[in-house]
Design a protein around this motif. Structure first.
Motif, PDB file in Angstrom:
ATOM      1  N   LEU A  41       0.834  -1.214   0.000  1.00 36.90           N
ATOM      2  CA  LEU A  41       0.000   0.000   0.000  1.00 36.90           C
ATOM      3  C   LEU A  41       0.865   1.259   0.000  1.00 36.90           C
ATOM      4  CD1 LEU A  41      -2.919  -0.954   2.402  1.00 36.90           C
ATOM      5  CD2 LEU A  41      -2.978  -0.738  -0.079  1.00 36.90           C
ATOM      6  N   ALA A  42       1.988   1.229   0.725  1.00 35.92           N
ATOM      7  CA  ALA A  42       2.887   2.382   0.730  1.00 35.92           C
ATOM      8  C   ALA A  42       3.492   2.595  -0.657  1.00 35.92           C
ATOM      9  CB  ALA A  42       3.989   2.184   1.770  1.00 35.92           C
ATOM     10  N   ASP A  43       3.881   1.512  -1.312  1.00 37.53           N
ATOM     11  CA  ASP A  43       4.436   1.611  -2.664  1.00 37.53           C
ATOM     12  C   ASP A  43       3.390   2.140  -3.634  1.00 37.53           C
ATOM     13  OD1 ASP A  43       6.418   1.155  -4.724  1.00 37.53           O
ATOM     14  OD2 ASP A  43       5.198  -0.561  -5.324  1.00 37.53           O
ATOM     15  N   LEU A  44       2.176   1.642  -3.523  1.00 33.99           N
ATOM     16  CA  LEU A  44       1.086   2.107  -4.373  1.00 33.99           C
ATOM     17  C   LEU A  44       0.801   3.591  -4.138  1.00 33.99           C
ATOM     18  CD1 LEU A  44      -0.867   0.852  -6.443  1.00 33.99           C
ATOM     19  CD2 LEU A  44      -2.443   0.446  -4.566  1.00 33.99           C
ATOM     20  N   THR A  45       0.828   3.998  -2.872  1.00 35.60           N
ATOM     21  CA  THR A  45       0.600   5.405  -2.533  1.00 35.60           C
ATOM     22  C   THR A  45       1.707   6.288  -3.086  1.00 35.60           C
ATOM     23  OG1 THR A  45      -0.509   4.722  -0.502  1.00 35.60           O
ATOM     24  CG2 THR A  45       0.228   6.997  -0.607  1.00 35.60           C
ATOM     25  N   ASP A  46       2.961   5.859  -2.922  1.00 35.05           N
ATOM     26  CA  ASP A  46       4.089   6.648  -3.427  1.00 35.05           C
ATOM     27  C   ASP A  46       4.022   6.818  -4.940  1.00 35.05           C
ATOM     28  OD1 ASP A  46       5.072   6.966  -0.886  1.00 35.05           O
ATOM     29  OD2 ASP A  46       6.468   5.271  -1.028  1.00 35.05           O
ATOM     30  N   VAL A  82       4.747  14.590  -5.976  1.00 38.76           N
ATOM     31  CA  VAL A  82       5.189  14.708  -4.584  1.00 38.76           C
ATOM     32  C   VAL A  82       5.740  13.362  -4.128  1.00 38.76           C
ATOM     33  CG1 VAL A  82       4.410  15.142  -2.216  1.00 38.76           C
ATOM     34  CG2 VAL A  82       3.456  16.469  -4.092  1.00 38.76           C
ATOM     35  N   ARG A  83       6.872  13.420  -3.445  1.00 37.47           N
ATOM     36  CA  ARG A  83       7.437  12.223  -2.812  1.00 37.47           C
ATOM     37  C   ARG A  83       7.238  12.347  -1.310  1.00 37.47           C
ATOM     38  NH1 ARG A  83      10.878   9.446  -6.346  1.00 37.47           N
ATOM     39  NH2 ARG A  83      11.552  10.676  -8.119  1.00 37.47           N
ATOM     40  N   ARG A  84       6.776  11.270  -0.682  1.00 45.64           N
ATOM     41  CA  ARG A  84       6.539  11.309   0.771  1.00 45.64           C
ATOM     42  C   ARG A  84       7.828  11.552   1.532  1.00 45.64           C
ATOM     43  NH1 ARG A  84       4.347   6.838   3.784  1.00 45.64           N
ATOM     44  NH2 ARG A  84       5.426   5.487   2.345  1.00 45.64           N
ATOM     45  N   ALA A  85       8.932  10.996   1.034  1.00 49.16           N
ATOM     46  CA  ALA A  85      10.204  11.160   1.735  1.00 49.16           C
ATOM     47  C   ALA A  85      10.733  12.586   1.620  1.00 49.16           C
ATOM     48  CB  ALA A  85      11.231  10.175   1.183  1.00 49.16           C
ATOM     49  N   ASP A  86      10.471  13.251   0.487  1.00 48.27           N
ATOM     50  CA  ASP A  86      10.999  14.600   0.261  1.00 48.27           C
ATOM     51  C   ASP A  86      10.124  15.681   0.875  1.00 48.27           C
ATOM     52  OD1 ASP A  86      12.996  13.359  -1.147  1.00 48.27           O
ATOM     53  OD2 ASP A  86      12.138  13.802  -3.128  1.00 48.27           O
ATOM     54  N   ASP A  87       8.809  15.523   0.783  1.00 46.33           N
ATOM     55  CA  ASP A  87       7.881  16.550   1.263  1.00 46.33           C
ATOM     56  C   ASP A  87       6.763  15.899   2.080  1.00 46.33           C
ATOM     57  OD1 ASP A  87       6.568  18.896   1.664  1.00 46.33           O
ATOM     58  OD2 ASP A  87       6.027  19.247  -0.443  1.00 46.33           O
ATOM     59  N   PRO A  88       7.061  15.491   3.333  1.00 44.18           N
ATOM     60  CA  PRO A  88       6.072  14.757   4.121  1.00 44.18           C
ATOM     61  C   PRO A  88       4.834  15.582   4.479  1.00 44.18           C
ATOM     62  CG  PRO A  88       8.086  15.105   5.408  1.00 44.18           C
ATOM     63  CD  PRO A  88       8.338  15.624   4.041  1.00 44.18           C
ATOM     64  N   GLY A 102      -4.534  12.657   3.641  1.00 42.23           N
ATOM     65  CA  GLY A 102      -5.557  12.682   4.684  1.00 42.23           C
ATOM     66  C   GLY A 102      -5.013  12.048   5.951  1.00 42.23           C
ATOM     67  N   PRO A 103      -5.669  12.320   7.067  1.00 42.02           N
ATOM     68  CA  PRO A 103      -5.119  11.864   8.354  1.00 42.02           C
ATOM     69  C   PRO A 103      -5.128  10.338   8.518  1.00 42.02           C
ATOM     70  CG  PRO A 103      -7.283  12.851   8.654  1.00 42.02           C
ATOM     71  CD  PRO A 103      -6.897  13.087   7.234  1.00 42.02           C
ATOM     72  N   ASP A 104      -6.170   9.687   8.043  1.00 33.46           N
ATOM     73  CA  ASP A 104      -6.296   8.249   8.255  1.00 33.46           C
ATOM     74  C   ASP A 104      -5.205   7.472   7.511  1.00 33.46           C
ATOM     75  OD1 ASP A 104      -7.515   5.990   9.319  1.00 33.46           O
ATOM     76  OD2 ASP A 104      -8.805   5.721   7.562  1.00 33.46           O
ATOM     77  N   LEU A 127       0.276   4.815   7.165  1.00 34.84           N
ATOM     78  CA  LEU A 127       1.586   4.668   6.518  1.00 34.84           C
ATOM     79  C   LEU A 127       2.734   4.993   7.471  1.00 34.84           C
ATOM     80  CD1 LEU A 127       0.765   6.194   3.033  1.00 34.84           C
ATOM     81  CD2 LEU A 127       1.058   3.784   3.608  1.00 34.84           C
ATOM     82  N   ASP A 128       2.484   5.808   8.490  1.00 34.37           N
ATOM     83  CA  ASP A 128       3.540   6.177   9.434  1.00 34.37           C
ATOM     84  C   ASP A 128       3.713   5.169  10.565  1.00 34.37           C
ATOM     85  OD1 ASP A 128       4.136   8.443   8.008  1.00 34.37           O
ATOM     86  OD2 ASP A 128       2.832   9.746   9.197  1.00 34.37           O
ATOM     87  N   GLU A 129       2.656   4.405  10.889  1.00 36.51           N
ATOM     88  CA  GLU A 129       2.768   3.458  12.004  1.00 36.51           C
ATOM     89  C   GLU A 129       3.542   2.213  11.569  1.00 36.51           C
ATOM     90  OE1 GLU A 129      -1.483   1.063  11.643  1.00 36.51           O
ATOM     91  OE2 GLU A 129      -1.304   2.726  13.029  1.00 36.51           O
TER      92      GLU A 129
END
Length: 162
Positions: A104-109, A118-124, A132-134, A139-141
């Motif tokens: 799911l993280a790969d799909l989201t990225d 946007v990259r999650r690692a570059d611009d969290p 969104g918060p959910d 993805l952070d836990e």
């Protein structure tokens, strides 16, 4: 006589000749009647044993397992099949692993980069705002928590909506 019969006869004659030669080289005195009869007896027992097993092909062929290749219908995506298998394994596993969370993280990225650049690692911060918060909390836990079907569905719908 068939071709197979001639080959067997030639093999028997060859076996007698080789055995005779080996015995002569080892200074034995092979009996010219008993040696061919013994080899013929051994070959006949081997043939009868193969016949009793009900096969003429080699015994290794008996143990071959016929497997059918899975045929996918035209247009089936391999990546989608992989994700369906990951979700199914997550639902039935005793101890869920990190494979679903990683997928799911790969799909989201991929979706964030493709649609928003946007990259999650570059611009969290920007990524968390878009996710969104959910979904960003998921993805952070740390991975390993079992997700319900509704949670998986909610996360996938959010990823599709990006």
């Amino acid at each position: 006589m068939t071709r197979r019969g001639w080959r067997r006869l030639a093999g028997a004659v060859f076996a007698v000749a080789v055995t005779w030669l080996v015995l002569v080289l080892l200074d034995f005195e092979p009996d010219p009647v008993r040696l061919p009869l013994t080899i013929a007896l051994l070959l006949a027992v081997g043939h009868l044993l193969g016949d009793a097993l009900g096969t003429v092909e080699p015994v290794t062929q008996l143990w071959a397992i016929d497997t059918q290749e899975t045929v996918r219908p035209a247009g089936t995506d391999v990546r989608l099949s992989f994700l369906v298998r990951v979700i199914t394994q997550h639902e039935v596993a005793r101890h869920p692993d990190a494979l679903l969370a990683e997928s799911l993280a790969d799909l989201t990225d991929r979706r964030l980069l493709q649609r928003h650049g946007v990259r999650r690692a570059d611009d969290p911060e920007r990524a968390a705002e878009l996710l969104g918060p959910d979904l960003s909390r998921f993805l952070d836990e740390p991975p390993g928590r079992r997700l319900s079907t509704t949670e998986i569905d909610r996360h996938l719908q959010r990823i599709e909506a990006l």
